[in-house]
Motif scaffolding. Structure first.
Motif, PDB file in Angstrom:
ATOM      1  N   LYS A   5      16.029  10.143  38.670  1.00 36.78           N
ATOM      2  CA  LYS A   5      14.609  10.121  39.008  1.00 36.78           C
ATOM      3  C   LYS A   5      13.799   9.487  37.875  1.00 36.78           C
ATOM      4  N   SER A   6      14.039   9.897  36.643  1.00 35.07           N
ATOM      5  CA  SER A   6      13.332   9.353  35.481  1.00 35.07           C
ATOM      6  C   SER A   6      14.283   9.315  34.295  1.00 35.07           C
ATOM      7  N   PRO A   7      14.686   8.105  33.880  1.00 29.01           N
ATOM      8  CA  PRO A   7      15.627   8.012  32.749  1.00 29.01           C
ATOM      9  C   PRO A   7      15.102   8.678  31.473  1.00 29.01           C
ATOM     10  N   ILE A   8      13.811   8.589  31.220  1.00 32.58           N
ATOM     11  CA  ILE A   8      13.251   9.208  30.008  1.00 32.58           C
ATOM     12  C   ILE A   8      13.386  10.725  30.080  1.00 32.58           C
ATOM     13  N   THR A   9      13.098  11.290  31.230  1.00 27.27           N
ATOM     14  CA  THR A   9      13.230  12.737  31.403  1.00 27.27           C
ATOM     15  C   THR A   9      14.672  13.176  31.207  1.00 27.27           C
ATOM     16  N   VAL A  10      15.609  12.441  31.792  1.00 26.07           N
ATOM     17  CA  VAL A  10      17.029  12.789  31.672  1.00 26.07           C
ATOM     18  C   VAL A  10      17.486  12.674  30.220  1.00 26.07           C
ATOM     19  N   MET A  11      17.139  11.584  29.558  1.00 25.63           N
ATOM     20  CA  MET A  11      17.543  11.397  28.159  1.00 25.63           C
ATOM     21  C   MET A  11      16.945  12.493  27.275  1.00 25.63           C
ATOM     22  N   ALA A  12      15.656  12.754  27.429  1.00 26.83           N
ATOM     23  CA  ALA A  12      14.999  13.772  26.603  1.00 26.83           C
ATOM     24  C   ALA A  12      15.605  15.154  26.855  1.00 26.83           C
ATOM     25  N   THR A  13      15.916  15.458  28.105  1.00 27.75           N
ATOM     26  CA  THR A  13      16.486  16.761  28.445  1.00 27.75           C
ATOM     27  C   THR A  13      17.846  16.954  27.798  1.00 27.75           C
ATOM     28  N   PHE A  14      18.732  15.983  27.953  1.00 27.08           N
ATOM     29  CA  PHE A  14      20.082  16.148  27.425  1.00 27.08           C
ATOM     30  C   PHE A  14      20.143  15.987  25.905  1.00 27.08           C
ATOM     31  N   LYS A  55      10.014  21.267  15.846  1.00 26.28           N
ATOM     32  CA  LYS A  55       9.136  20.095  16.017  1.00 26.28           C
ATOM     33  C   LYS A  55       9.785  19.046  16.916  1.00 26.28           C
ATOM     34  N   VAL A  56      11.089  18.822  16.742  1.00 30.41           N
ATOM     35  CA  VAL A  56      11.812  17.869  17.586  1.00 30.41           C
ATOM     36  C   VAL A  56      11.821  18.355  19.034  1.00 30.41           C
ATOM     37  N   GLU A  57      12.007  19.652  19.229  1.00 29.20           N
ATOM     38  CA  GLU A  57      11.992  20.211  20.587  1.00 29.20           C
ATOM     39  C   GLU A  57      10.644  19.964  21.259  1.00 29.20           C
ATOM     40  N   TRP A  58       9.555  20.094  20.509  1.00 33.48           N
ATOM     41  CA  TRP A  58       8.236  19.841  21.085  1.00 33.48           C
ATOM     42  C   TRP A  58       8.070  18.376  21.479  1.00 33.48           C
ATOM     43  N   VAL A  59       8.657  17.469  20.706  1.00 32.06           N
ATOM     44  CA  VAL A  59       8.610  16.047  21.075  1.00 32.06           C
ATOM     45  C   VAL A  59       9.319  15.845  22.410  1.00 32.06           C
ATOM     46  N   PHE A  60      10.503  16.425  22.556  1.00 29.68           N
ATOM     47  CA  PHE A  60      11.232  16.318  23.829  1.00 29.68           C
ATOM     48  C   PHE A  60      10.442  16.964  24.966  1.00 29.68           C
ATOM     49  N   ALA A  61       9.902  18.146  24.728  1.00 32.61           N
ATOM     50  CA  ALA A  61       9.156  18.867  25.769  1.00 32.61           C
ATOM     51  C   ALA A  61       7.942  18.068  26.225  1.00 32.61           C
ATOM     52  N   ILE A  62       7.228  17.487  25.279  1.00 32.04           N
ATOM     53  CA  ILE A  62       6.037  16.698  25.624  1.00 32.04           C
ATOM     54  C   ILE A  62       6.432  15.437  26.384  1.00 32.04           C
ATOM     55  N   ALA A  63       7.509  14.782  25.950  1.00 32.73           N
ATOM     56  CA  ALA A  63       7.980  13.581  26.655  1.00 32.73           C
ATOM     57  C   ALA A  63       8.346  13.914  28.102  1.00 32.73           C
ATOM     58  N   ILE A  64       9.043  15.011  28.286  1.00 36.27           N
ATOM     59  CA  ILE A  64       9.426  15.430  29.643  1.00 36.27           C
ATOM     60  C   ILE A  64       8.184  15.774  30.451  1.00 36.27           C
ATOM     61  N   PHE A  65       7.274  16.537  29.861  1.00 37.43           N
ATOM     62  CA  PHE A  65       6.059  16.946  30.562  1.00 37.43           C
ATOM     63  C   PHE A  65       5.248  15.730  31.023  1.00 37.43           C
ATOM     64  N   ILE A  66       5.092  14.758  30.138  1.00 37.53           N
ATOM     65  CA  ILE A  66       4.346  13.546  30.498  1.00 37.53           C
ATOM     66  C   ILE A  66       5.034  12.825  31.655  1.00 37.53           C
ATOM     67  N   ASN A  67       6.354  12.731  31.611  1.00 36.33           N
ATOM     68  CA  ASN A  67       7.072  12.073  32.697  1.00 36.33           C
ATOM     69  C   ASN A  67       6.966  12.851  34.003  1.00 36.33           C
ATOM     70  N   LEU A  68       6.933  14.166  33.932  1.00 38.23           N
ATOM     71  CA  LEU A  68       6.755  14.964  35.148  1.00 38.23           C
ATOM     72  C   LEU A  68       5.361  14.754  35.728  1.00 38.23           C
ATOM     73  N   ILE A  69       4.361  14.609  34.867  1.00 34.59           N
ATOM     74  CA  ILE A  69       3.001  14.323  35.340  1.00 34.59           C
ATOM     75  C   ILE A  69       2.984  12.979  36.055  1.00 34.59           C
ATOM     76  N   ILE A  70       3.653  11.999  35.467  1.00 38.68           N
ATOM     77  CA  ILE A  70       3.718  10.669  36.086  1.00 38.68           C
ATOM     78  C   ILE A  70       4.408  10.734  37.445  1.00 38.68           C
ATOM     79  N   GLN A  71       5.455  11.558  37.536  1.00 37.85           N
ATOM     80  CA  GLN A  71       6.191  11.705  38.796  1.00 37.85           C
ATOM     81  C   GLN A  71       5.451  12.587  39.802  1.00 37.85           C
ATOM     82  N   ALA A  72       4.406  13.268  39.382  1.00 38.74           N
ATOM     83  CA  ALA A  72       3.722  14.250  40.226  1.00 38.74           C
ATOM     84  C   ALA A  72       3.104  13.640  41.466  1.00 38.74           C
ATOM     85  N   LYS A  73       3.019  12.325  41.537  1.00 44.20           N
ATOM     86  CA  LYS A  73       2.472  11.694  42.741  1.00 44.20           C
ATOM     87  C   LYS A  73       3.286  12.059  43.979  1.00 44.20           C
ATOM     88  N   GLU A  74       4.559  12.449  43.739  1.00 44.17           N
ATOM     89  CA  GLU A  74       5.424  12.885  44.830  1.00 44.17           C
ATOM     90  C   GLU A  74       5.168  14.356  45.169  1.00 44.17           C
TER      91      GLU A  74
END
Length: 147
Positions: A5-14, A55-74
């Motif tokens: 669905k979103s490569p950035i979300t997948v990369m940040a999550t794993f 701090k690194v975890e927050w970077v990942f969390a924010i990246a994922i959150f932003i990508n989920l907002i972008i995907q929220a159109k669905e």
């Protein structure tokens, strides 16, 4: 066949899962096995490493959150709600567990009395729950396409 669905979300999550597993489940106790590492020195190293991890975890969390907002159109779906679990757990660690563990470590480093506590067990439990929910969330980011 499946697509992401979103490569950035997948990369940040794993990557997030990898960081937590490497630090919390390997480095945290392994550093104390090194020759010459005293408990005080290990605690000092641990404080630095875990604060950096947070701090690194927050970077990942924010990246994922932003990508989920972008995907929220669905529209918001169940996987988005699953992401709330690691986000809340990270918030608990940031605002309560890490400061409490830091305070305990500082007492020990200064050779002051340190009362018994279950905080480390809570931290490990939160980490296990966070990794489990991140794995489920990460898997949910793959969708099957029927050909």
């Amino acid at each position: 066949m499946s697509t992401v669905k979103s490569p950035i979300t997948v990369m940040a999550t794993f990557l997030w899962i990898g960081f937590v597993c490497a630090i919390s489940f390997l480095e945290a106790w392994l550093k104390f096995q090194a020759p010459g590492i005293t408990l005080s020195l290990g605690l000092g190293i641990g404080r630095l490493v875990f604060n950096a991890l947070n701090k690194v975890e927050w970077v990942f969390a924010i990246a994922i959150f932003i990508n989920l907002i972008i995907q929220a159109k669905e529209g918001f779906k169940l996987p988005y709600l699953v992401f709330i679990i690691p986000l809340l757990l990270l918030l608990i660690q940031t605002l309560w567990l890490l400061p409490a563990l830091d305070a305990r470590a500082e007492l020990y480093i200064q050779n002051l009395p340190v009362p018994p506590s279950n905080l480390h067990f809570y931290y490990v439990g939160v980490e296990a729950l966070k990794v489990t929910s991140l794995v489920l969330f990460g898997i949910s980011q793959f969708k099957k396409e029927i050909i």
